[in-house]
Design a protein around this motif. Structure first.
Motif: not given
Length: 335
Positions: A81-89, A142-154, A224-230
């Motif tokens: 999951a970390l590898k797939s979503v890195h760079g996705s927003g 959270l909205a970005t995460l839920h909007g990702l094309d999970w099928q393309a993330l393999e 003032g920004r979130i820099v990591a979701v753990l």
């Protein structure tokens, strides 16, 4: 301290064999972190010479435990999951490699970057001027995460629901099993709540990538920004309403509604994601969130009591929280 020193030696041996061109490689400042449900997490710094120049980097090891309260353990889904979503927003640490050979450190693990920052609630409390931007970023992620094309993330290690109620059915079965394996006495109230859940499973309006543990304490912020979701150990494919309900359940239990009142949070998510959250579905998933955390709590309490050195931190935490976790959904259901 002995396990930290042993980890230092094992890491150094492993890295020297994996990076033979790094001259005079040494592992420094190993620290075990008390985070995550049960996966072991170590921070460490490695230093070496390369081409006559000194180099160093700070990294994190996430490793499967020898045993824990909520098996089975598999480090691969969170790595994928970390590898797939890195760079996705979705801001996550960059992962470097996955090692499934348990002979090196004792158990399978992966290595990722250390991200500098403070806890989200720490930043929110310390910097009033940043509060709105932090809240907006939190829901936007959270909205970005839920909007990702999970099928393309393999994400081959995650379970894909077979029908619109499958994710909920699977979650109910999992956490009911954990409760039955770890309860000290019969739990009639929990049994009634679980029976209600089985009778009232809503169809999922969407199927998305879900973090599984989305709440304010699993974030790092800076300037003032979130820099990591753990803490992606409960990542899944399923109904995204489950993430919203889990967040709101945590806010209620931890009495942190000042961070974001429930109705405001849901409305902000709807506006950001461009979707409507069915309130009946949200209610169902919030009841299930309480059951899920109760199951984790019962397993943590048993693990703490049965530990060879009696883990009083776990015992104290869950002894305090478990009555609240059962009372809240019972009241919500009118029991």
């Amino acid at each position: 301290m002995a396990d930290v020193e042993a980890m230092k030696q094992r890491l150094e041996t492993y890295l020297k064999s994996g990076f033979p061109h790094r001259e005079e490689l040494a592992v420094q400042q190993v620290e075990r972190m008390p985070v995550g449900v049960s996966y072991e997490t170590y921070l460490f710094t490695t230093a070496w010479n390369e081409g006559g120049s000194p180099c160093s980097e700070s990294l994190v090891v996430r490793m499967e435990p020898e045993s824990g309260p909520v098996p089975p353990y598999d480090v691969r889904p969170q790595y994928q999951a970390l590898k797939s979503v890195h760079g996705s927003g979705v801001p996550v640490p960059r992962v470097h490699w996955l090692e499934m050979d348990g002979n090196h450190l004792g158990h399978p693990f992966f290595v990722m970057d250390k991200v500098e920052g403070e806890t989200l609630l720490g930043a929110w409390s310390r910097s009033p001027d940043d509060r709105e931007s932090l809240k907006e970023h939190y829901v936007s992620i959270l909205a970005t995460l839920h909007g990702l094309d999970w099928q393309a993330l393999e994400l081959s290690t995650l379970n894909v629901p077979q029908h619109e109620r499958h994710h909920a059915e699977r979650e109910i079965a999992r956490w009911q099993g954990v409760i039955e394996d770890n309860q000290f006495t019969p739990q009639p109230v929990l049994a009634e709540i679980i029976s209600w859940l089985k009778r009232n499973i809503p169809p999922a309006a969407r199927t998305t990538l879900c973090h599984g543990d989305y709440h304010s304490r699993n974030f790092l912020a800076r300037e003032g920004r979130i820099v990591a979701v753990l803490d992606w150990e409960m990542v899944d494919i399923g109904d995204p309403v489950s993430d919203l309900a889990w967040h709101c359940m945590f806010m209620r239990i931890l009495r942190e509604n000042s961070f974001w009142p429930e109705d405001d949070f849901i409305q902000s998510y709807e506006q950001t994601a461009g979707v409507e959250v069915d309130r009946d579905s949200f209610f169902f998933w919030q009841i299930l969130a309480f059951v899920k955390l109760t199951a984790i709590g019962l397993a943590g309490l048993r693990s703490g009591i049965e530990s060879s050195d009696l883990d009083m931190r776990q015992v104290g935490l869950w002894t305090m929280l478990l009555p609240l976790l059962q009372d809240a959904p019972a009241r919500m259901l009118g029991f």
